[in-house]
Design a protein around this motif. Structure first.
Motif, PDB file in Angstrom:
ATOM      1  N   ILE A   8       0.837  -1.192   0.000  1.00  0.00           N
ATOM      2  CA  ILE A   8       0.000   0.000   0.000  1.00  0.00           C
ATOM      3  C   ILE A   8       0.874   1.244   0.000  1.00  0.00           C
ATOM      4  O   ILE A   8       2.032   1.213   0.423  1.00  0.00           O
ATOM      5  CB  ILE A   8      -0.964   0.031   1.212  1.00  0.00           C
ATOM      6  CG1 ILE A   8      -0.189  -0.051   2.525  1.00  0.00           C
ATOM      7  CG2 ILE A   8      -1.993  -1.066   1.112  1.00  0.00           C
ATOM      8  CD1 ILE A   8      -1.051   0.139   3.741  1.00  0.00           C
ATOM      9  N   GLU A   9       0.300   2.336  -0.489  1.00  0.00           N
ATOM     10  CA  GLU A   9       1.016   3.600  -0.509  1.00  0.00           C
ATOM     11  C   GLU A   9       1.017   4.206   0.887  1.00  0.00           C
ATOM     12  O   GLU A   9       0.009   4.146   1.597  1.00  0.00           O
ATOM     13  CB  GLU A   9       0.334   4.554  -1.488  1.00  0.00           C
ATOM     14  CG  GLU A   9       1.101   5.820  -1.754  1.00  0.00           C
ATOM     15  CD  GLU A   9       0.409   6.656  -2.798  1.00  0.00           C
ATOM     16  OE1 GLU A   9      -0.410   7.513  -2.419  1.00  0.00           O
ATOM     17  OE2 GLU A   9       0.681   6.418  -3.992  1.00  0.00           O
ATOM     18  N   LYS A  14       3.149   0.188  12.785  1.00  0.00           N
ATOM     19  CA  LYS A  14       3.288  -1.266  12.928  1.00  0.00           C
ATOM     20  C   LYS A  14       2.295  -1.843  13.925  1.00  0.00           C
ATOM     21  O   LYS A  14       1.992  -3.028  13.893  1.00  0.00           O
ATOM     22  CB  LYS A  14       4.720  -1.628  13.303  1.00  0.00           C
ATOM     23  CG  LYS A  14       5.682  -1.370  12.151  1.00  0.00           C
ATOM     24  CD  LYS A  14       7.061  -1.899  12.434  1.00  0.00           C
ATOM     25  CE  LYS A  14       7.922  -1.648  11.200  1.00  0.00           C
ATOM     26  NZ  LYS A  14       9.123  -2.437  11.187  1.00  0.00           N
ATOM     27  N   ALA A  15       1.749  -1.014  14.794  1.00  0.00           N
ATOM     28  CA  ALA A  15       0.751  -1.477  15.751  1.00  0.00           C
ATOM     29  C   ALA A  15      -0.530  -1.934  15.053  1.00  0.00           C
ATOM     30  O   ALA A  15      -1.348  -2.648  15.639  1.00  0.00           O
ATOM     31  CB  ALA A  15       0.434  -0.366  16.758  1.00  0.00           C
ATOM     32  N   TRP A  16      -0.728  -1.544  13.816  1.00  0.00           N
ATOM     33  CA  TRP A  16      -1.905  -1.944  13.055  1.00  0.00           C
ATOM     34  C   TRP A  16      -1.874  -3.419  12.688  1.00  0.00           C
ATOM     35  O   TRP A  16      -2.858  -3.965  12.214  1.00  0.00           O
ATOM     36  CB  TRP A  16      -2.043  -1.101  11.794  1.00  0.00           C
ATOM     37  CG  TRP A  16      -2.539   0.288  12.025  1.00  0.00           C
ATOM     38  CD1 TRP A  16      -2.281   1.095  13.094  1.00  0.00           C
ATOM     39  CD2 TRP A  16      -3.382   1.043  11.169  1.00  0.00           C
ATOM     40  NE1 TRP A  16      -2.893   2.301  12.940  1.00  0.00           N
ATOM     41  CE2 TRP A  16      -3.577   2.292  11.761  1.00  0.00           C
ATOM     42  CE3 TRP A  16      -3.979   0.786   9.948  1.00  0.00           C
ATOM     43  CZ2 TRP A  16      -4.360   3.276  11.182  1.00  0.00           C
ATOM     44  CZ3 TRP A  16      -4.747   1.764   9.366  1.00  0.00           C
ATOM     45  CH2 TRP A  16      -4.939   2.995   9.985  1.00  0.00           C
ATOM     46  N   SER A  17      -0.754  -4.075  12.897  1.00  0.00           N
ATOM     47  CA  SER A  17      -0.625  -5.495  12.551  1.00  0.00           C
ATOM     48  C   SER A  17      -1.765  -6.307  13.173  1.00  0.00           C
ATOM     49  O   SER A  17      -2.336  -7.182  12.524  1.00  0.00           O
ATOM     50  CB  SER A  17       0.722  -6.031  13.033  1.00  0.00           C
ATOM     51  OG  SER A  17       0.816  -7.412  12.827  1.00  0.00           O
ATOM     52  N   THR A  26       5.762  -4.069   7.193  1.00  0.00           N
ATOM     53  CA  THR A  26       7.134  -3.702   6.846  1.00  0.00           C
ATOM     54  C   THR A  26       7.121  -2.412   6.045  1.00  0.00           C
ATOM     55  O   THR A  26       6.384  -2.309   5.057  1.00  0.00           O
ATOM     56  CB  THR A  26       7.799  -4.813   6.001  1.00  0.00           C
ATOM     57  OG1 THR A  26       7.691  -6.058   6.701  1.00  0.00           O
ATOM     58  CG2 THR A  26       9.247  -4.492   5.721  1.00  0.00           C
ATOM     59  N   HIS A  27       7.925  -1.441   6.476  1.00  0.00           N
ATOM     60  CA  HIS A  27       8.009  -0.175   5.745  1.00  0.00           C
ATOM     61  C   HIS A  27       9.116  -0.245   4.701  1.00  0.00           C
ATOM     62  O   HIS A  27      10.197  -0.767   4.974  1.00  0.00           O
ATOM     63  CB  HIS A  27       8.292   0.974   6.707  1.00  0.00           C
ATOM     64  CG  HIS A  27       7.191   1.190   7.686  1.00  0.00           C
ATOM     65  ND1 HIS A  27       7.415   1.405   9.015  1.00  0.00           N
ATOM     66  CD2 HIS A  27       5.841   1.195   7.545  1.00  0.00           C
ATOM     67  CE1 HIS A  27       6.268   1.552   9.641  1.00  0.00           C
ATOM     68  NE2 HIS A  27       5.298   1.412   8.775  1.00  0.00           N
ATOM     69  N   ILE A  34       4.390  -2.867   3.256  1.00  0.00           N
ATOM     70  CA  ILE A  34       4.070  -4.228   2.840  1.00  0.00           C
ATOM     71  C   ILE A  34       3.400  -4.938   4.011  1.00  0.00           C
ATOM     72  O   ILE A  34       3.924  -4.951   5.121  1.00  0.00           O
ATOM     73  CB  ILE A  34       5.333  -5.014   2.432  1.00  0.00           C
ATOM     74  CG1 ILE A  34       6.038  -4.355   1.259  1.00  0.00           C
ATOM     75  CG2 ILE A  34       4.992  -6.477   2.133  1.00  0.00           C
ATOM     76  CD1 ILE A  34       5.337  -4.509  -0.057  1.00  0.00           C
ATOM     77  N   LEU A  35       2.224  -5.504   3.765  1.00  0.00           N
ATOM     78  CA  LEU A  35       1.531  -6.354   4.729  1.00  0.00           C
ATOM     79  C   LEU A  35       1.705  -7.795   4.258  1.00  0.00           C
ATOM     80  O   LEU A  35       1.380  -8.119   3.113  1.00  0.00           O
ATOM     81  CB  LEU A  35       0.047  -6.004   4.784  1.00  0.00           C
ATOM     82  CG  LEU A  35      -0.299  -4.568   5.161  1.00  0.00           C
ATOM     83  CD1 LEU A  35      -1.782  -4.298   4.932  1.00  0.00           C
ATOM     84  CD2 LEU A  35       0.068  -4.309   6.607  1.00  0.00           C
ATOM     85  N   THR A  36       2.220  -8.647   5.118  1.00  0.00           N
ATOM     86  CA  THR A  36       2.488 -10.032   4.748  1.00  0.00           C
ATOM     87  C   THR A  36       1.836 -10.976   5.756  1.00  0.00           C
ATOM     88  O   THR A  36       1.950 -10.763   6.962  1.00  0.00           O
ATOM     89  CB  THR A  36       4.012 -10.294   4.730  1.00  0.00           C
ATOM     90  OG1 THR A  36       4.652  -9.320   3.912  1.00  0.00           O
ATOM     91  CG2 THR A  36       4.315 -11.673   4.183  1.00  0.00           C
ATOM     92  N   GLY A  37       1.154 -11.989   5.238  1.00  0.00           N
ATOM     93  CA  GLY A  37       0.522 -12.960   6.123  1.00  0.00           C
ATOM     94  C   GLY A  37      -0.182 -14.048   5.345  1.00  0.00           C
ATOM     95  O   GLY A  37       0.027 -14.193   4.140  1.00  0.00           O
TER      96      GLY A  37
END
Length: 68
Positions: A8-9, A14-17, A26-27, A34-37
């Motif tokens: 995402i732009e 990181k607390a939003w995880s 990851t910034h 980058i959101l990874t899961g």
């Protein structure tokens, strides 16, 4: 089960995880996150994308692969 990487732009905290169902955050230096899961099925992936839309976050890319 699918392993998913969503770019995402902008940079989110990181607390939003936790809010993104345990996805890692990851910034990237180019002002992207980058959101990874993992998601159990396509419906869960669409649900994640809907959350991003509802927050007004701009989707850059989505990559997924089936895992055993």
């Amino acid at each position: 089960m699918q392993r998913v990487e969503i770019c995402i732009e902008g940079q989110i905290d990181k607390a939003w995880s936790e809010w993104f169902e345990g996805f890692s955050v990851t910034h990237l230096p180019r002002n992207e996150t980058i959101l990874t899961g993992e998601v159990p099925d396509p419906a869960a992936l669409y649900g994640m994308i809907t959350k991003l839309r509802d927050l007004g976050l701009k989707l850059v890319s989505v990559n997924s692969e089936e895992i055993d």
